[in-house]
Motif scaffolding. Structure first.
Motif, mmCIF file in Angstrom:
data_model
loop_
_atom_site.group_PDB
_atom_site.id
_atom_site.type_symbol
_atom_site.label_atom_id
_atom_site.label_comp_id
_atom_site.label_asym_id
_atom_site.label_seq_id
_atom_site.Cartn_x
_atom_site.Cartn_y
_atom_site.Cartn_z
ATOM 1 N N TYR A 253 0.839 -1.202 0.000
ATOM 2 C CA TYR A 253 0.000 0.000 0.000
ATOM 3 C C TYR A 253 0.875 1.254 0.000
ATOM 4 O O TYR A 253 0.614 2.201 -0.756
ATOM 5 C CB TYR A 253 -0.896 -0.037 1.237
ATOM 6 C CG TYR A 253 -1.793 1.171 1.417
ATOM 7 C CD1 TYR A 253 -3.087 1.184 0.901
ATOM 8 C CD2 TYR A 253 -1.348 2.296 2.113
ATOM 9 C CE1 TYR A 253 -3.917 2.294 1.078
ATOM 10 C CE2 TYR A 253 -2.165 3.404 2.290
ATOM 11 C CZ TYR A 253 -3.439 3.391 1.764
ATOM 12 O OH TYR A 253 -4.253 4.492 1.931
ATOM 13 N N ARG A 301 -5.492 2.347 -2.593
ATOM 14 C CA ARG A 301 -6.675 1.569 -2.188
ATOM 15 C C ARG A 301 -7.081 0.570 -3.258
ATOM 16 O O ARG A 301 -7.318 -0.611 -2.972
ATOM 17 C CB ARG A 301 -7.855 2.521 -1.941
ATOM 18 C CG ARG A 301 -7.887 3.161 -0.593
ATOM 19 C CD ARG A 301 -9.177 3.957 -0.412
ATOM 20 N NE ARG A 301 -8.967 5.040 0.531
ATOM 21 C CZ ARG A 301 -9.290 6.306 0.320
ATOM 22 N NH1 ARG A 301 -9.837 6.673 -0.820
ATOM 23 N NH2 ARG A 301 -9.069 7.203 1.251
ATOM 24 N N GLU A 302 -7.193 1.038 -4.482
ATOM 25 C CA GLU A 302 -7.709 0.192 -5.562
ATOM 26 C C GLU A 302 -6.801 -1.010 -5.815
ATOM 27 O O GLU A 302 -7.270 -2.139 -5.939
ATOM 28 C CB GLU A 302 -7.846 1.019 -6.850
ATOM 29 C CG GLU A 302 -8.935 2.069 -6.815
ATOM 30 C CD GLU A 302 -10.330 1.475 -6.809
ATOM 31 O OE1 GLU A 302 -10.545 0.473 -7.514
ATOM 32 O OE2 GLU A 302 -11.197 2.012 -6.096
ATOM 33 N N ARG A 305 -6.642 -3.413 -2.673
ATOM 34 C CA ARG A 305 -7.891 -4.170 -2.551
ATOM 35 C C ARG A 305 -7.937 -5.308 -3.568
ATOM 36 O O ARG A 305 -8.333 -6.430 -3.247
ATOM 37 C CB ARG A 305 -9.095 -3.249 -2.754
ATOM 38 C CG ARG A 305 -10.452 -3.973 -2.596
ATOM 39 C CD ARG A 305 -11.612 -3.073 -2.957
ATOM 40 N NE ARG A 305 -11.665 -1.892 -2.105
ATOM 41 C CZ ARG A 305 -11.504 -0.657 -2.520
ATOM 42 N NH1 ARG A 305 -11.259 -0.409 -3.803
ATOM 43 N NH2 ARG A 305 -11.575 0.351 -1.688
ATOM 44 N N GLN A 310 -10.119 -6.069 0.978
ATOM 45 C CA GLN A 310 -10.498 -4.847 1.676
ATOM 46 C C GLN A 310 -9.917 -4.786 3.084
ATOM 47 O O GLN A 310 -9.540 -3.719 3.574
ATOM 48 C CB GLN A 310 -12.020 -4.732 1.750
ATOM 49 C CG GLN A 310 -12.530 -3.458 2.391
ATOM 50 C CD GLN A 310 -12.067 -2.196 1.673
ATOM 51 O OE1 GLN A 310 -12.120 -2.129 0.445
ATOM 52 N NE2 GLN A 310 -11.603 -1.201 2.408
ATOM 53 N N VAL A 313 -6.578 -3.292 3.012
ATOM 54 C CA VAL A 313 -6.660 -1.840 2.793
ATOM 55 C C VAL A 313 -6.963 -1.135 4.107
ATOM 56 O O VAL A 313 -6.318 -0.134 4.468
ATOM 57 C CB VAL A 313 -7.741 -1.500 1.744
ATOM 58 C CG1 VAL A 313 -7.927 0.013 1.640
ATOM 59 C CG2 VAL A 313 -7.375 -2.074 0.387
ATOM 60 N N ASP A 314 -7.952 -1.652 4.845
ATOM 61 C CA ASP A 314 -8.345 -1.023 6.115
ATOM 62 C C ASP A 314 -7.177 -1.005 7.097
ATOM 63 O O ASP A 314 -6.926 0.002 7.770
ATOM 64 C CB ASP A 314 -9.536 -1.769 6.723
ATOM 65 C CG ASP A 314 -10.797 -1.655 5.873
ATOM 66 O OD1 ASP A 314 -10.862 -0.721 5.046
ATOM 67 O OD2 ASP A 314 -11.701 -2.496 6.029
#
Length: 425
Positions: A253, A301-302, A305, A310, A313-314
């Motif tokens: 990320y 994010r994209e 993910r 997800q 990402v979180d």
């Protein structure tokens, strides 16, 4: 949205060169196409995402994608874009690498799509059983030495001092045979790849024309570099892998989050499924308020993910929020190491942090942030020293292992940017 697959690739800047008639062929109806992936490691890296996404885009337009994992050609090595001979791998190494690659391809391709499911095939199935004499007679005679010498990948290597071995010189014929085999088995009529594959791809299309009297096509995409001229995906810590065991989702990320403003719009086009209007809005935002880095956040994010889910990402966004705040102690040590992978570190014996703890002045001297205890005291008095992002205001302060992150690490900072990791050993 683009009305056809070629237009989709074109507006995203993904058409570097193509054979005549590709656009018409794609417009006439579903086409079966393929891209090859090299099993030189147990995982693909972010550089492999461009061809992975290309297959996925074509599938979304109704075409049938095939991903070849090169269990056969991987035994030889592609000379394209290389200045030296590759280290040959054993069959066992190649087969072990293929397992991880298959799982990563499944992240972006739909193998259950009605009508046009994606396929993964291994060219070892037809290359390893080849009879050498039959191959030379049935395929080799269609490749003149003059034709092969004219290919850019071969010409570049001939100009090198070490030249090119007959092994790698033969690679072009093997990849052409791949295309012919996929044409015969699946009616595959389009091969895609990076621009360095142009010679290999057109050779395969020519072989299909000669042996089957059929039209086959090629389309190549640009090789990705950063605005700073660095090869995409290369960092000081090495390659950024798709396997979360090799590159943590948090570091993955962060890699995308740190994208240069000059590259972020291009990467949104290349590596996400966001549409033209959405990307145009981010382009305007980058121009008007680059300090907000909204485009980078969306990119991170994209892609995260898509590859890691997800939840990853979180966790990454939560960790990013803590990273430069006083709650850094809530982070995992591995996440901290991932972010500060190019920051100097010092190992100190755990006994130094036993009660009453290690004095801040000794800590600064041990890590060479200060050259002497006197300088260390002055730094602390001046308010320029932070431990785990908390300013140290008392020059007599001491630190025990209980105050370390997970009992294992301190993050020291001098001023705004000079970081140093302390590992308790």
């Amino acid at each position: 949205m683009a009305t056809d697959a070629f237009a989709e690739l074109d507006w995203r800047g993904l058409v570097y060169e193509s054979t005549e008639g590709v656009r018409d062929a794609l417009a006439r109806g579903p086409v079966t196409l393929y891209i090859g992936f090299d099993p030189t490691a147990a995982s693909l890296h972010v550089g492999s995402l461009l061809p992975m996404m290309a297959l996925a885009r074509m599938q979304r337009f109704g075409h049938a994608p095939i991903a070849i994992v090169g269990g056969g050609t991987g035994m030889i090595g592609d000379p394209s874009g290389k200045t030296a001979e590759r280290q040959l791998m054993t069959v066992e190494q190649i087969d072990a690498n293929l397992a991880g690659i298959r799982a990563q391809l499944a992240k972006v391709l739909d193998f259950d799509a009605p009508g046009n499911p994606a396929r993964i095939v291994n060219n070892a199935d037809w290359l390893r059983p080849l009879n050498y004499l039959e191959f030379l007679r049935d395929v080799g005679k269609y490749f003149t030495v003059n034709y092969m010498l004219a290919k850019e990948s071969v010409k570049r290597r001939i100009d090198q001092e070490d030249g090119i071995s007959y092994t790698e010189f033969s690679y072009l014929m093997l990849q052409s045979y791949d295309y012919l085999t996929l044409f015969d088995r699946y009616r595959c009529t389009l091969q895609m790849g990076g621009s360095d594959q142009w010679g290999n791809i057109t050779a395969g299309a020519d072989l299909i024309r000669r042996l089957r009297g059929a039209k086959a096509h090629g389309l190549v995409m640009p090789l990705v570099t950063t605005a700073a001229g660095v090869k995409f995906g290369k960092t000081e810590a090495g390659a950024v892998w798709l396997d979360p065991q090799l590159t943590s989702p948090f570091r993955f990320y962060q890699f995308w989050l740190n994208t240069d403003d000059r590259d972020v719009v291009k990467y949104l086009k290349f590596f996400t499924f966001l549409g033209r209007e959405e990307i145009a809005a981010f382009e305007s935002l980058v121009a008007a308020a680059p300090e907000r880095r909204e485009a980078q956040r969306v990119l991170a994010r994209e892609v995260t993910r898509m590859l890691h889910g997800q939840e990853a990402v979180d966790r990454a966004e939560h960790a990013s929020g803590l990273l430069f705040g006083e709650r850094i102690s809530e982070l995992d040590v591995d996440d901290i190491v991932a972010v500060f992978d190019d920051v100097p570190s010092t190992g100190i014996a755990s006994s130094a942090f036993a009660t009453p703890g290690m004095a801040i002045a000794d800590l600064l001297v041990a890590t060479k942030i200060a050259s002497s205890k006197g300088e260390a005291m002055r730094l602390v008095k001046g308010g320029g020293v932070y431990v785990n992002n908390r300013r140290v205001g008392d020059e007599r302060a001491r630190f025990t292992a209980e105050e370390a992150i997970a009992g294992r690490m301190f993050v020291l900072r001098k001023g705004a940017r000079q970081y140093h990791l302390v590992r308790i050993e």
